[in-house]
Design a protein around this motif. Structure first.
Motif, mmCIF file in Angstrom:
data_model
loop_
_atom_site.group_PDB
_atom_site.id
_atom_site.type_symbol
_atom_site.label_atom_id
_atom_site.label_comp_id
_atom_site.label_asym_id
_atom_site.label_seq_id
_atom_site.Cartn_x
_atom_site.Cartn_y
_atom_site.Cartn_z
ATOM 1 N N THR A 32 0.968 -1.347 0.151
ATOM 2 C CA THR A 32 0.006 -0.017 -0.191
ATOM 3 C C THR A 32 0.808 1.575 -0.091
ATOM 4 O OG1 THR A 32 -0.095 0.062 2.851
ATOM 5 C CG2 THR A 32 -1.489 -0.666 1.344
ATOM 6 N N LEU A 33 2.072 1.418 0.012
ATOM 7 C CA LEU A 33 3.179 2.146 0.272
ATOM 8 C C LEU A 33 2.748 3.056 -1.247
ATOM 9 C CD1 LEU A 33 5.693 0.674 2.129
ATOM 10 C CD2 LEU A 33 3.641 2.410 2.766
ATOM 11 N N LEU A 34 3.309 4.536 -0.915
ATOM 12 C CA LEU A 34 2.961 5.337 -2.590
ATOM 13 C C LEU A 34 4.275 5.652 -2.874
ATOM 14 C CD1 LEU A 34 0.949 7.659 -1.063
ATOM 15 C CD2 LEU A 34 0.294 5.646 -2.326
ATOM 16 N N PRO A 35 4.395 5.526 -4.420
ATOM 17 C CA PRO A 35 5.637 5.589 -5.538
ATOM 18 C C PRO A 35 5.025 7.485 -4.888
ATOM 19 C CG PRO A 35 3.675 5.231 -7.056
ATOM 20 C CD PRO A 35 2.964 4.920 -5.225
ATOM 21 N N LYS A 36 6.513 7.669 -6.000
ATOM 22 C CA LYS A 36 6.548 9.617 -5.769
ATOM 23 C C LYS A 36 5.736 10.102 -7.119
ATOM 24 C CE LYS A 36 10.419 9.994 -7.140
ATOM 25 N NZ LYS A 36 11.582 8.557 -6.348
ATOM 26 N N ARG A 37 4.546 9.362 -7.672
ATOM 27 C CA ARG A 37 3.956 9.907 -8.864
ATOM 28 C C ARG A 37 2.612 9.615 -8.265
ATOM 29 N NH1 ARG A 37 4.589 5.029 -10.404
ATOM 30 N NH2 ARG A 37 3.700 3.682 -10.204
ATOM 31 N N ILE A 38 2.526 9.212 -7.068
ATOM 32 C CA ILE A 38 1.208 9.014 -6.543
ATOM 33 C C ILE A 38 0.991 9.738 -5.923
ATOM 34 C CG2 ILE A 38 -0.473 7.503 -5.529
ATOM 35 C CD1 ILE A 38 -0.242 6.743 -8.307
ATOM 36 N N ALA A 39 2.045 9.646 -4.823
ATOM 37 C CA ALA A 39 1.744 10.463 -3.527
ATOM 38 C C ALA A 39 2.028 12.091 -3.132
ATOM 39 C CB ALA A 39 4.066 10.195 -2.561
ATOM 40 N N LEU A 40 2.490 12.754 -4.611
ATOM 41 C CA LEU A 40 2.271 13.649 -5.540
ATOM 42 C C LEU A 40 0.912 14.209 -5.126
ATOM 43 C CD1 LEU A 40 3.821 17.144 -5.983
ATOM 44 C CD2 LEU A 40 3.642 15.936 -8.204
ATOM 45 N N PRO A 41 -0.403 13.370 -5.411
ATOM 46 C CA PRO A 41 -1.130 14.011 -5.089
ATOM 47 C C PRO A 41 -2.010 13.725 -4.250
ATOM 48 C CG PRO A 41 -0.992 12.449 -7.178
ATOM 49 C CD PRO A 41 0.570 12.453 -6.959
ATOM 50 N N VAL A 42 -1.445 12.736 -3.526
ATOM 51 C CA VAL A 42 -1.795 12.494 -1.737
ATOM 52 C C VAL A 42 -1.747 13.722 -1.364
ATOM 53 C CG1 VAL A 42 -1.547 10.823 0.144
ATOM 54 C CG2 VAL A 42 -1.934 9.607 -2.937
ATOM 55 N N PHE A 43 -0.139 14.205 -1.226
ATOM 56 C CA PHE A 43 -0.029 15.379 -0.433
ATOM 57 C C PHE A 43 -0.777 16.323 -0.238
ATOM 58 C CE2 PHE A 43 1.889 10.891 1.457
ATOM 59 C CZ PHE A 43 1.107 11.171 2.317
ATOM 60 N N ALA A 44 -0.077 16.425 -2.271
ATOM 61 C CA ALA A 44 -0.413 18.430 -2.143
ATOM 62 C C ALA A 44 -1.286 18.544 -2.407
ATOM 63 C CB ALA A 44 0.638 18.224 -3.503
ATOM 64 N N SER A 45 -3.067 17.876 -2.613
ATOM 65 C CA SER A 45 -4.275 18.404 -3.005
ATOM 66 C C SER A 45 -4.444 19.516 -2.170
ATOM 67 C CB SER A 45 -4.809 17.767 -3.109
ATOM 68 O OG SER A 45 -5.312 16.898 -2.108
ATOM 69 N N ASP A 46 -3.845 19.504 -1.104
ATOM 70 C CA ASP A 46 -4.569 20.115 0.064
ATOM 71 C C ASP A 46 -3.136 22.210 -0.685
ATOM 72 O OD1 ASP A 46 -5.461 22.591 2.429
ATOM 73 O OD2 ASP A 46 -3.882 21.924 3.088
ATOM 74 N N ALA A 47 -1.822 22.161 -0.952
ATOM 75 C CA ALA A 47 -1.288 23.145 -1.461
ATOM 76 C C ALA A 47 -1.069 23.319 -2.580
ATOM 77 C CB ALA A 47 0.301 22.541 -0.540
ATOM 78 N N LEU A 48 -2.065 23.097 -3.628
ATOM 79 C CA LEU A 48 -2.727 22.850 -5.016
ATOM 80 C C LEU A 48 -3.988 23.871 -4.770
ATOM 81 C CD1 LEU A 48 -0.559 20.347 -7.014
ATOM 82 C CD2 LEU A 48 -0.036 22.151 -6.725
ATOM 83 N N SER A 49 -4.541 23.382 -3.936
ATOM 84 C CA SER A 49 -5.413 23.741 -4.503
ATOM 85 C C SER A 49 -5.769 24.674 -3.264
ATOM 86 C CB SER A 49 -6.977 23.243 -3.350
ATOM 87 O OG SER A 49 -6.501 23.829 -2.097
ATOM 88 N N SER A 50 -4.944 25.818 -2.728
ATOM 89 C CA SER A 50 -5.123 27.281 -1.858
ATOM 90 C C SER A 50 -4.474 28.298 -3.287
ATOM 91 C CB SER A 50 -3.513 27.501 -1.392
ATOM 92 O OG SER A 50 -2.673 26.943 -1.755
ATOM 93 N N VAL A 51 -4.214 27.829 -4.672
ATOM 94 C CA VAL A 51 -3.989 28.725 -5.556
ATOM 95 C C VAL A 51 -5.649 29.049 -6.136
ATOM 96 C CG1 VAL A 51 -3.744 28.876 -7.803
ATOM 97 C CG2 VAL A 51 -1.301 27.572 -6.387
ATOM 98 N N ALA A 52 -6.434 28.240 -5.969
ATOM 99 C CA ALA A 52 -8.137 28.715 -6.255
ATOM 100 C C ALA A 52 -8.370 30.058 -5.391
ATOM 101 C CB ALA A 52 -8.474 27.920 -5.948
ATOM 102 N N TYR A 53 -7.743 29.474 -4.145
ATOM 103 C CA TYR A 53 -8.113 30.567 -3.567
ATOM 104 C C TYR A 53 -7.657 32.041 -2.650
ATOM 105 C CZ TYR A 53 -7.745 27.591 0.459
ATOM 106 O OH TYR A 53 -7.059 26.318 1.383
ATOM 107 N N ALA A 54 -6.467 31.740 -2.152
ATOM 108 C CA ALA A 54 -5.097 32.383 -1.972
ATOM 109 C C ALA A 54 -4.834 33.730 -2.771
ATOM 110 C CB ALA A 54 -3.781 31.609 -1.361
ATOM 111 N N PRO A 55 -4.868 33.453 -3.698
ATOM 112 C CA PRO A 55 -4.670 34.990 -4.478
ATOM 113 C C PRO A 55 -6.205 35.467 -4.602
ATOM 114 C CG PRO A 55 -3.678 32.932 -5.611
ATOM 115 C CD PRO A 55 -4.389 32.793 -5.042
ATOM 116 N N GLU A 56 -6.944 34.945 -4.474
ATOM 117 C CA GLU A 56 -8.430 35.427 -4.589
ATOM 118 C C GLU A 56 -8.644 36.542 -3.261
ATOM 119 O OE1 GLU A 56 -12.810 35.519 -4.817
ATOM 120 O OE2 GLU A 56 -11.678 33.764 -5.500
#
Length: 671
Positions: A32-56
């Motif tokens: 069940t352990l994650l490779p980097k290509r899967i770990a990025l969307p698993v752990f990065a979705s919060d930080a990336l989603s802030s692009v939708a509201y932090a600049p605003e």
């Protein structure tokens, strides 16, 4: 009641299998352990989603001072991006130094002491809950701007989305990561496509792009804002934009979920997250400046020239409309992936919260149930706890992002600051004993990075608290304090129980063994269950065995005694009077008298019980036995033994498939 429990167990097991899938054995954890290509969307979705509201959020705060204040947005964005870069560089040191998954909690607890560690844990747990609440509320607001029905019922849609996300995570981190990879990568591709194509049109094709709000006139609510008021406004805009940093710490908390080499893979993923988040964040701000986007807190009052009943679009939607003006499908795609990433942003919390909860439970600051993995090798109890906590905030604040956002950020910067302080002490401690010159050089560089991180995050924390405290941050601080106190009390309880058990174990040699075993068999009638109970009681070879019955009806008691005397039973029957027709109290008092008269005697009470096949049969039987057992369990030197007798109706239960018990998957009992 037995059948009811069996049916409930079967239905719950079937529901779990339908929602969660087939259970995993403990030795499948490595799969069940994650490779980097899967770990990025698993752990990065919060930080990336802030692009939708932090600049605003930056533009919304600056709009109070009118259009002139927008010129400060790029500089505020650069300040936020600079802090993000420093924090990411600092957390790369954390990942290498503490790969066990404790993250900020482990760093603070090890280097600053339990109080600091628990402060960080309280802040992170609250922030994880708020991450889910804010992300889901924001997603429903974005979707609701296009679909009015969703906006009218956004609280319930947000609750449903949280439950859906929880069920996906309950299936296991690997499967949830695969499910979230495609939409997360779609968001990244969509945003980069919009930014590159937009800047290409402006600077390469020399084609002016104008947002729909660029033709309006943005007015100040309070006239010219100068001096300290302007400084405070800029600080507030910076603190709102700092929402872009939320989720950065999730990778350091989720290192155990990575494939080996865990630390290196986590550090590489963290670097990739930083590059993507910073470029998208600054790209959105610069493109907004270039297209003349205007976002107002009160568009009906501040946007002069806007049509009547003007519905203000989000910043990202206005940019997409301007960039893809000749192709409406581009707007729909960007709006779709943006709404989706906001829903998935909460997944970062669903990965970080359960791991941190498990570590806290292992340290006895939270209930032990949070430490164990569920059927799918996910921390099921932590996932459910997070889901219900987020639902409580969504319902309490009616999914209003403006209200929830004020509670946000405080917790994450508390953990940032204490974590960096702890890392400074970590490197200082290691430098006292390290003699290798190359290793000392690396440690000194790491300490400098963490020192700069401490100064930056501490400064941001002061700004955030000062600008958001009265606006709602006090609620988050109160929640952190309450959680801190609760965890202290839980730890105190566990420590008290541990001391009590250890003392009794140490005194085991001094404990006087019971001299006798006094067996008491409860009798309601002369029938097969009673005979089985008597036979089992004899098999235990007690020093004294007797049967007792409680007289609640004289005629029935006389009939019972007559039947007993004319049977082949050699055990004497004692009748206990009950003037008030009670059963539990007379038996309890009799057992107490026996125990008091012979302090070194163990009293074993044998209670015949029916095993029935229908839930309604349980209502007709065993009720007195259940009440009596509940009372006898609190009596010292008293043992309670149930002797089952299977009625014919119970045969049907034997044909049912065996039900898995909680924890069977963890113990490897299930294939």
């Amino acid at each position: 009641m037995g059948l009811l429990l069996a049916l409930v167990s079967k239905l719950s097991t079937a529901a779990r299998r339908l929602v969660l899938g087939r259970p995993f054995r403990s030795d499948n954890l490595s799969h069940t352990l994650l490779p980097k290509r899967i770990a990025l969307p698993v752990f990065a979705s919060d930080a990336l989603s802030s692009v939708a509201y932090a600049p605003e959020e930056i533009f919304l705060v600056l709009s109070v001072a009118g259009l002139a204040a927008y010129s400060m947005a790029p500089w505020i964005g650069l300040a936020v991006a600079g802090v993000m870069f420093i924090v990411i560089a600092s957390y790369r040191q954390n990942v290498h130094a503490y790969p066990s998954g404790g993250g900020d909690y482990e760093v603070a607890n090890t280097n600053l002491g339990p109080t600091a560690g628990l402060t960080v844990a309280s802040a992170l747990l609250v922030d994880y809950v708020l991450t889910v609440a804010v992300s889901m509320s924001s997603a429903m607001s974005n979707i609701g701007s296009a679909v009015p029905f969703v906006n009218e019922h956004k609280v319930w849609f947000a609750v449903a989305a949280i439950l859906l996300l929880a069920s996906l995570n309950l299936r296991g981190v690997r499967e949830s990561g695969t499910a979230f990879a495609i939409p997360t990568y779609a968001f990244m591709i969509g945003m980069y496509t919009m930014l590159v194509w937009g800047f290409f049109q402006i600077y390469a094709l020399d084609e002016p792009l104008r947002a729909e709000s660029a033709e309006f006139e943005l007015t100040s609510e309070h006239g010219d804002i100068l001096g300290f008021a302007l400084v405070f406004l800029v600080a507030r805009a910076f603190s709102s934009g700092s929402a872009a940093l939320t989720g950065v710490e999730a990778i350091s908390n989720g290192v155990p979920a990575f494939r080996k080499p865990k630390s290196r893979n986590a550090a590489t993923t963290l670097l990739g997250l930083g590059i993507i988040a910073i470029t998208m964040f600054m790209g959105v701000i610069m493109l907004a400046q270039a297209t003349g986007v205007q976002i107002a807190e009160r568009p009906g009052e501040q946007l002069v020239g806007a049509p009547e009943n003007y519905e203000q679009k989000t910043l990202v939607a206005q940019l997409a409309d301007a960039v893809f003006h000749s192709s409406p499908i581009g707007l729909f795609l960007i709006a779709g992936v943006t709404a989706l990433i906001l829903v998935l942003a909460a997944n970062t919390a669903f990965n970080g919260f359960p791991v941190l909860g498990s570590i806290l439970a292992q340290d006895r600051f939270l209930p032990r149930q949070l430490h164990t993995r569920g059927d799918r090798l996910a921390f099921s109890n932590g996932i459910l706890f997070l889901a219900f906590g987020a639902i409580a905030f969504v319902v309490a604040f009616q999914a209003q992002v403006t209200a929830l956002i004020q509670l946000y950020i405080v917790g994450v910067f508390v953990s940032f600051t204490l974590s960096q302080m702890g890392m400074m002490r970590h490197w200082t401690r290691l430098l006292r004993t390290e003699t290798d010159a190359d290793a000392r050089g690396r440690m000194k560089r790491s300490r400098i990075i963490n020192t700069v991180g401490f100064i930056c995050t501490g400064t941001v924390l002061i700004i955030v608290v000062a600008t958001k405290f009265l606006a709602g941050a006090w609620i988050a601080i109160l929640a952190m304090g309450s959680l801190f106190a609760i965890m202290k009390l839980i730890h105190k309880h566990y420590a008290s129980v541990s001391r009590e058990l250890e003392l009794r174990a140490a005194e085991a040699e001094d404990i006087v063994l019971p001299s006798r075993n006094h067996a008491i068999v409860l009798v309601s009638n002369v029938h097969l269950p009673t005979l089985r109970a008597l036979a089992y009681a004899r098999a235990t070879r007690p020093d004294l065995i007797e049967a007792i019955t409680v007289s609640v009806d004289d005629a029935e008691t006389r009939a019972l005694v007559h039947k007993w005397e004319h049977s082949d039973i050699s055990v004497p029957l004692k009748v206990i009077a009950s003037p008030y027709r009670e059963i539990t109290r007379p038996v309890l008092e009799y057992v107490k008298r026996v125990s008091k008269d012979s302090p070194r005697t163990v009293v074993t009470v044998f209670i015949p019980e029916y095993v029935v096949g229908h839930w309604w049969e349980q209502l007709l039987h065993n009720q007195s036995a259940l009440r009596l057992k509940g009372r006898l369990l609190f009596e010292p030197n008293v043992m309670v033994t149930s002797v089952p007798w299977q009625l014919t109706s119970s045969e049907r239960l034997k044909k049912l498939e065996p039900q898995s018990a909680p924890g069977d998957a963890r113990r490897g009992f299930l294939d």
